[in-house]
Motif scaffolding. Structure first.
Motif, PDB file in Angstrom:
ATOM      1  N   ASP A 130       0.667  -1.348   0.092  1.00  0.00           N
ATOM      2  CA  ASP A 130       0.061   0.101   0.023  1.00  0.00           C
ATOM      3  C   ASP A 130       0.703   1.274   0.004  1.00  0.00           C
ATOM      4  O   ASP A 130       0.638   2.306  -0.658  1.00  0.00           O
ATOM      5  CB  ASP A 130      -1.044   0.024   1.134  1.00  0.00           C
ATOM      6  CG  ASP A 130      -2.119  -1.080   1.227  1.00  0.00           C
ATOM      7  OD1 ASP A 130      -2.320  -1.724  -0.032  1.00  0.00           O
ATOM      8  OD2 ASP A 130      -2.758  -1.564   1.940  1.00  0.00           O
ATOM      9  N   LEU A 133       2.262   1.764  -3.410  1.00  0.00           N
ATOM     10  CA  LEU A 133       1.429   2.170  -4.292  1.00  0.00           C
ATOM     11  C   LEU A 133       1.259   3.800  -4.297  1.00  0.00           C
ATOM     12  O   LEU A 133       1.484   4.538  -5.248  1.00  0.00           O
ATOM     13  CB  LEU A 133      -0.006   1.680  -3.978  1.00  0.00           C
ATOM     14  CG  LEU A 133      -0.196   0.103  -4.270  1.00  0.00           C
ATOM     15  CD1 LEU A 133      -1.760  -0.266  -3.972  1.00  0.00           C
ATOM     16  CD2 LEU A 133      -0.400   0.289  -6.057  1.00  0.00           C
ATOM     17  N   ARG A 134       1.108   4.069  -3.138  1.00  0.00           N
ATOM     18  CA  ARG A 134       0.921   5.658  -2.788  1.00  0.00           C
ATOM     19  C   ARG A 134       2.414   6.433  -3.079  1.00  0.00           C
ATOM     20  O   ARG A 134       2.305   7.637  -3.915  1.00  0.00           O
ATOM     21  CB  ARG A 134       0.570   5.910  -1.238  1.00  0.00           C
ATOM     22  CG  ARG A 134      -0.616   5.481  -0.976  1.00  0.00           C
ATOM     23  CD  ARG A 134      -0.835   6.002   0.527  1.00  0.00           C
ATOM     24  NE  ARG A 134      -0.156   5.766   1.568  1.00  0.00           N
ATOM     25  CZ  ARG A 134      -0.206   4.541   2.198  1.00  0.00           C
ATOM     26  NH1 ARG A 134      -1.379   3.604   1.898  1.00  0.00           N
ATOM     27  NH2 ARG A 134       0.576   4.085   3.197  1.00  0.00           N
ATOM     28  N   ARG A 135       3.664   5.831  -2.999  1.00  0.00           N
ATOM     29  CA  ARG A 135       4.674   6.703  -3.349  1.00  0.00           C
ATOM     30  C   ARG A 135       5.141   6.582  -4.708  1.00  0.00           C
ATOM     31  O   ARG A 135       5.509   7.604  -5.282  1.00  0.00           O
ATOM     32  CB  ARG A 135       5.892   5.917  -2.403  1.00  0.00           C
ATOM     33  CG  ARG A 135       7.372   6.679  -2.606  1.00  0.00           C
ATOM     34  CD  ARG A 135       8.376   5.944  -1.815  1.00  0.00           C
ATOM     35  NE  ARG A 135       9.768   6.705  -1.943  1.00  0.00           N
ATOM     36  CZ  ARG A 135      10.808   6.279  -1.457  1.00  0.00           C
ATOM     37  NH1 ARG A 135      10.834   5.237  -0.508  1.00  0.00           N
ATOM     38  NH2 ARG A 135      11.880   7.046  -1.612  1.00  0.00           N
ATOM     39  N   SER A 138       0.972   6.615 -10.031  1.00  0.00           N
ATOM     40  CA  SER A 138       0.181   7.986 -10.119  1.00  0.00           C
ATOM     41  C   SER A 138      -1.278   7.501  -9.793  1.00  0.00           C
ATOM     42  O   SER A 138      -1.576   6.394  -9.457  1.00  0.00           O
ATOM     43  CB  SER A 138      -0.030   8.285 -11.412  1.00  0.00           C
ATOM     44  OG  SER A 138      -0.684   7.222 -12.301  1.00  0.00           O
ATOM     45  N   GLU A 139      -2.313   8.309  -9.797  1.00  0.00           N
ATOM     46  CA  GLU A 139      -3.761   7.955  -9.205  1.00  0.00           C
ATOM     47  C   GLU A 139      -4.014   7.171 -10.468  1.00  0.00           C
ATOM     48  O   GLU A 139      -4.963   6.537  -9.974  1.00  0.00           O
ATOM     49  CB  GLU A 139      -4.603   9.306  -9.316  1.00  0.00           C
ATOM     50  CG  GLU A 139      -4.068  10.184  -8.135  1.00  0.00           C
ATOM     51  CD  GLU A 139      -4.958  11.471  -7.809  1.00  0.00           C
ATOM     52  OE1 GLU A 139      -6.010  11.734  -8.881  1.00  0.00           O
ATOM     53  OE2 GLU A 139      -4.877  12.293  -7.048  1.00  0.00           O
ATOM     54  N   GLU A 140      -3.879   7.445 -11.619  1.00  0.00           N
ATOM     55  CA  GLU A 140      -4.393   6.507 -12.646  1.00  0.00           C
ATOM     56  C   GLU A 140      -3.735   5.182 -12.506  1.00  0.00           C
ATOM     57  O   GLU A 140      -4.665   4.127 -12.910  1.00  0.00           O
ATOM     58  CB  GLU A 140      -4.084   6.910 -14.045  1.00  0.00           C
ATOM     59  CG  GLU A 140      -4.944   8.547 -14.626  1.00  0.00           C
ATOM     60  CD  GLU A 140      -4.048   9.550 -13.848  1.00  0.00           C
ATOM     61  OE1 GLU A 140      -3.084   9.514 -13.201  1.00  0.00           O
ATOM     62  OE2 GLU A 140      -4.529  10.604 -14.091  1.00  0.00           O
ATOM     63  N   GLU A 141      -2.689   5.008 -12.049  1.00  0.00           N
ATOM     64  CA  GLU A 141      -1.941   3.489 -11.916  1.00  0.00           C
ATOM     65  C   GLU A 141      -2.467   3.024 -10.756  1.00  0.00           C
ATOM     66  O   GLU A 141      -2.690   1.724 -10.645  1.00  0.00           O
ATOM     67  CB  GLU A 141      -0.314   3.808 -11.830  1.00  0.00           C
ATOM     68  CG  GLU A 141       0.270   4.026 -13.077  1.00  0.00           C
ATOM     69  CD  GLU A 141       1.462   4.542 -13.050  1.00  0.00           C
ATOM     70  OE1 GLU A 141       2.480   4.203 -13.910  1.00  0.00           O
ATOM     71  OE2 GLU A 141       1.792   5.109 -11.836  1.00  0.00           O
ATOM     72  N   GLN A 142      -2.762   3.914  -9.573  1.00  0.00           N
ATOM     73  CA  GLN A 142      -3.464   3.038  -8.412  1.00  0.00           C
ATOM     74  C   GLN A 142      -4.855   2.576  -8.791  1.00  0.00           C
ATOM     75  O   GLN A 142      -5.384   1.565  -8.256  1.00  0.00           O
ATOM     76  CB  GLN A 142      -3.466   4.256  -7.391  1.00  0.00           C
ATOM     77  CG  GLN A 142      -2.261   4.629  -6.903  1.00  0.00           C
ATOM     78  CD  GLN A 142      -2.283   5.722  -5.708  1.00  0.00           C
ATOM     79  OE1 GLN A 142      -3.201   5.689  -4.821  1.00  0.00           O
ATOM     80  NE2 GLN A 142      -1.236   6.655  -5.727  1.00  0.00           N
ATOM     81  N   ALA A 143      -5.790   3.539  -9.457  1.00  0.00           N
ATOM     82  CA  ALA A 143      -7.023   2.830 -10.258  1.00  0.00           C
ATOM     83  C   ALA A 143      -6.723   1.668 -10.681  1.00  0.00           C
ATOM     84  O   ALA A 143      -7.514   0.878 -10.864  1.00  0.00           O
ATOM     85  CB  ALA A 143      -7.698   3.968 -11.023  1.00  0.00           C
ATOM     86  N   HIS A 145      -4.594  -0.595 -10.663  1.00  0.00           N
ATOM     87  CA  HIS A 145      -4.088  -1.561  -9.474  1.00  0.00           C
ATOM     88  C   HIS A 145      -5.422  -2.270  -8.807  1.00  0.00           C
ATOM     89  O   HIS A 145      -5.521  -3.397  -8.514  1.00  0.00           O
ATOM     90  CB  HIS A 145      -3.293  -1.043  -8.265  1.00  0.00           C
ATOM     91  CG  HIS A 145      -2.813  -2.078  -7.485  1.00  0.00           C
ATOM     92  ND1 HIS A 145      -3.544  -2.005  -6.173  1.00  0.00           N
ATOM     93  CD2 HIS A 145      -1.649  -2.799  -7.229  1.00  0.00           C
ATOM     94  CE1 HIS A 145      -2.812  -3.129  -5.535  1.00  0.00           C
ATOM     95  NE2 HIS A 145      -1.959  -3.592  -6.232  1.00  0.00           N
ATOM     96  N   SER A 181       8.030  11.957 -12.538  1.00  0.00           N
ATOM     97  CA  SER A 181       7.021  12.733 -12.456  1.00  0.00           C
ATOM     98  C   SER A 181       7.160  13.986 -13.443  1.00  0.00           C
ATOM     99  O   SER A 181       6.296  14.929 -13.792  1.00  0.00           O
ATOM    100  CB  SER A 181       7.199  13.731 -10.958  1.00  0.00           C
ATOM    101  OG  SER A 181       8.443  14.381 -10.996  1.00  0.00           O
TER     102      SER A 181
END
Length: 216
Positions: A130, A133-135, A138-143, A145, A181
């Motif tokens: 977890d 994931l946050r580190r 990106s938000e799109e990649e987390q979605a 996942h 980034s």
């Protein structure tokens, strides 16, 4: 040295994929170092204090030189491998290549048309997934996942799949993770190498790998 795994193709590019298992070549390490590595690489090898790391280095560099030697009809030790400002290995003969390793597996991609990046990851449990994931994603990649996990992948495997795609894109651009980034990863085509890597999984019953290739 090395074996041809297949061709990874899309509408925008294609690359030949080669591989080697480090463990298969342990008896050849000294000979590979003498016959395939450059003087500079041999000097670099001398700096390794852990034998396993040195063996992986020799097999990786030997695979690169053996494959490029066959493609360019140049002796392996004569190939001049330079680096970009960001550290990506390159040659001046108009062939793009990239290499990755994980566990016992070395994977290499070679393309005549476009800059290429490849990444391979041994399936394993990712500690503190977890937080990773946050580190790193990106938000799109987390979605993405979350979607993979809902589809049946474990949190670790889903992370490794997305990580390999990200790494392949970065390597195609010649950018390290610290530059992610600022990089336009969204315009870099990337796709998984599942079909090819399944063949390797059949060779090593205790090993499973995920990986990706990207073209810039």
């Amino acid at each position: 040295m090395g074996s041809h795994l297949g061709v990874a193709s899309s509408r925008q590019g294609s690359a030949e994929i080669w591989y080697a298992w480090v463990g298969d070549h342990v008896p050849d390490i000294d000979r590979f170092s003498r016959e395939l590595l450059s003087d500079q690489e041999q000097a670099h090898l001398a700096g390794y204090r852990v034998r396993e790391a040195g063996e992986r280095y020799v097999v990786t560099r030997s695979l690169v030189r053996a494959v490029l030697s066959e493609r360019l009809s140049i002796s392996p030790r004569s190939i001049q491998v330079g680096r970009t400002e960001t550290g990506k290995p390159v040659i001046s003969q108009g062939i793009h290549f990239n290499v990755s390793h994980s566990g016992d597996l070395i994977l290499m991609a070679v393309s005549e048309a476009r800059a290429v990046g490849v990444d391979v990851e041994r399936k394993r449990e990712v500690q503190r997934v977890d937080a990773m994931l946050r580190r790193w994603l990106s938000e799109e990649e987390q979605a993405a996942h979350a979607s993979l996990h809902q589809g049946g992948a474990s949190p670790s495997e889903a992370f490794l799949r997305l990580w390999s795609l990200k790494e392949a894109r970065l390597k195609a651009l010649g950018v390290g993770i610290s530059g992610a980034s600022r990089a336009r990863l969204d315009i870099v085509e990337a796709f998984a190498l599942d079909n090819l890597l399944e063949r390797l999984g059949a060779q090593r019953l205790d090993a499973g790998y995920v990986g990706a290739i990207a073209f810039a």
